[in-house]
Design an enzyme around this catalytic site. Structure first.
Site, PDB file in Angstrom:
ATOM      1  N   SER A 106      -2.470   1.019   2.743  1.00  0.00           N
ATOM      2  CA  SER A 106      -3.042   1.106   4.080  1.00  0.00           C
ATOM      3  C   SER A 106      -3.046  -0.251   4.788  1.00  0.00           C
ATOM      4  CB  SER A 106      -4.448   1.702   3.979  1.00  0.00           C
ATOM      5  OG  SER A 106      -4.980   2.002   5.227  1.00  0.00           O
ATOM      6  N   ASP A 259      -2.295   0.756  11.422  1.00  0.00           N
ATOM      7  CA  ASP A 259      -2.334   0.004  10.177  1.00  0.00           C
ATOM      8  C   ASP A 259      -1.076   0.306   9.380  1.00  0.00           C
ATOM      9  OD1 ASP A 259      -3.066   2.629   9.706  1.00  0.00           O
ATOM     10  OD2 ASP A 259      -4.381   2.150   8.037  1.00  0.00           O
ATOM     11  N   ASP A 261      -0.155   2.264   6.945  1.00  0.00           N
ATOM     12  CA  ASP A 261       0.314   3.633   6.700  1.00  0.00           C
ATOM     13  C   ASP A 261       0.060   4.558   7.884  1.00  0.00           C
ATOM     14  OD1 ASP A 261      -2.445   3.778   6.397  1.00  0.00           O
ATOM     15  OD2 ASP A 261      -2.354   5.243   4.778  1.00  0.00           O
ATOM     16  N   ASP A 263      -2.485   5.784   9.410  1.00  0.00           N
ATOM     17  CA  ASP A 263      -3.494   6.839   9.476  1.00  0.00           C
ATOM     18  C   ASP A 263      -4.681   6.426  10.336  1.00  0.00           C
ATOM     19  OD1 ASP A 263      -4.706   5.010   7.784  1.00  0.00           O
ATOM     20  OD2 ASP A 263      -5.226   6.475   6.229  1.00  0.00           O
TER      21      ASP A 263
END
Length: 463
Positions: A106, A259, A261, A263
């Site tokens: 992340s 960010d 990833d 999400d």
């Protein structure tokens, strides 16, 4: 062996605490539990797992280990490559897979990596399932099929009967399906809006600019050239200075920062001011309430959300349900109550009608849809919420589990709450990934908030 799973999957320094051996064992154990392959009769069709990753260099190594663990447990693997976490969750459901695996840390720096596991339907794992996986890893007695029961591997371009399907947007088939999905969920032509998007040199780098352009927006992409080493490096949702400057420089209507990833999503108004997850939730909650889409007129947020969000929602006739920190707990409450919007101050927003986990790209699209549909600026929309001054202090400790039980800490908190009365609130929370205790104080008087936070931080540090 300590507990593997934290608040958002397994995370650690790649090739140290998160080794290929660990990835192989965890993925193999998860495959056995989530597919039931350890008891499948010979000749039965193999289950399928979807595996994606962010662009970290270590992701290539861990992808190979995860793939080995899954196939060794008799599960076929569909490798979808570099994609956002919500895309992997969506594809897990779309391909009717027994599980999905996202390899990402992340917003963490590049040396770290992580493994997020989704059950069938793209849902995050319950604590009980994680416990079963950990127990199986600890026993180290994996079930190993042989012959035709060993899993097979195929790439995303071969997702449909081994044929390569040309994409409308020039992307791999699985990437195209995700982009089409989020555009369909937008509900508004975004023509006329100019957006700066910071892709954090991460999983959003390819699909985010494509999705925003396909929805009609003019896109200026920043940090969209991942090389495996530069993910989150001074950019993205944890470093918003670049996107703030670019929005002002280009005269854009807004900026969006993802960010590693993708999400999560934070936003920047045309004047360069930050619009955090709380304000984004306020904007979307009111929009959905007006459209009759906000189930039970309820928003789900965590204890870290600002008091100002609660005040704004109360004024709009919306109830706020509060959960522990972590999008998994937001997701649990959304599913339990059948609610339609939830999220975190950090920019994780979940719309269960369209996805099973936080989706930064969908959040950006829905935020721009509200701007386009109302003709209002982001700053004007965000003004619905006035942020109550909040001070957050991260206190390093030797044993975070002891802090909450310490009598001197409890007494200090009670005294601070007595001083604040109804003008603020206090939260002490152990970090999910580090030996830290986070001390948060909100108060209408910012000087008082800082003073109380410092007093509590010293008391916590003394334990």
């Amino acid at each position: 062996m300590g507990r593997l799973f934290g608040t958002d999957g397994i995370r650690g320094i790649a090739n140290e605490s998160l080794s290929p051996e660990c990835a192989l064992r965890v993925s193999g154990a998860a495959a056995q539990i989530l597919s039931g392959s350890h008891s499948s009769p010979a000749g039965e069709q193999r289950a399928l797992a979807v595996v994606g990753r962010d662009p970290r260099a270590s992701g290539e190594m861990l992808e190979a280990a995860v793939t080995a663990g899954l196939t060794a447990a008799g599960v076929d693997v569909l490798l979808v490559g570099v994609l956002p976490t919500p895309a992997v969750a969506y594809l897990t459901e779309m391909y009717d897979a027994c599980m999905g695996v996202m390899i990402s840390a992340s917003h963490n720096p590049m040396p770290d990596n992580g493994i997020k596991i989704f059950a069938a339907g793209g849902h995050k794992l319950d604590d009980s399932v994680e416990d079963r996986i950990e127990a199986l890893v600890a026993r180290d007695t994996p079930w190993r099929p042989t012959g035709a029961r060993i899993g097979r591997v195929r790439g995303a371009s071969n997702a449909h009967n081994g044929s390569v399907i040309p994409g409308r947007y020039g992307l791999a088939h699985s990437h195209e399906r995700y982009v089409e999905h989020v555009i369909a969920a937008t509900g508004q032509d975004l023509s006329g809006l100019t957006v700066v998007v910071d892709c954090a040199h991460g999983a959003a780098a390819e699909v985010a600019p494509v999705a925003y352009r396909a929805a009609g927006a003019t896109v200026i992409a920043l940090n969209a050239e991942p090389n495996g080493l530069n993910i989150n490096d001074g950019c993205g949702s944890t470093h918003v200075d670049q996107v703030r400057s670019a929005v002002v420089e280009h005269g854009a209507d807004l900026g969006l920062a993802h960010d590693g990833d993708a999400d999560r999503c934070l936003a920047v108004a045309a004047d360069g001011s930050l619009v955090d997850g709380d304000r984004i939730m306020a904007i979307l909650a009111i929009a959905m309430h007006e459209a009759g889409e906000l189930a039970d007129a309820t928003l789900v947020a965590t204890v870290m959300s600002n008091l100002g969000l609660h005040i704004a929602m109360r004024a709009a006739g919306i109830t706020v349900r509060t959960t522990s920190v972590g999008d998994r707990y937001v997701l649990e409450e959304l599913r339990r109550g059948g609610f339609t919007l939830g999220g975190e101050q950090s920019g994780h927003l979940v719309l269960p009608r369209y996805g099973t986990t936080g989706d930064g790209i969908l959040t950006g699209l829905r935020l721009m849809a509200r701007m386009a549909g109302t003709g209002r600026s982001l700053a004007d929309l965000a003004a619905v919420m006035e942020t109550v001054p909040q001070v957050l202090v991260n206190v390093p400790v030797s044993d975070k589990s002891l802090v909450a039980q310490a009598p001197e800490v409890r007494e200090a908190v009670l005294e601070a709450e007595r001083i604040l009365a109804d003008s603020g609130r206090i939260l002490l929370r152990p970090s999910g990934t580090e030996e830290l205790v986070r001390v948060m104080v909100e108060a209408t008087d910012p000087v008082q908030a800082r003073q109380l936070a410092d007093v509590l931080a010293k008391r916590v540090a003394s334990v």
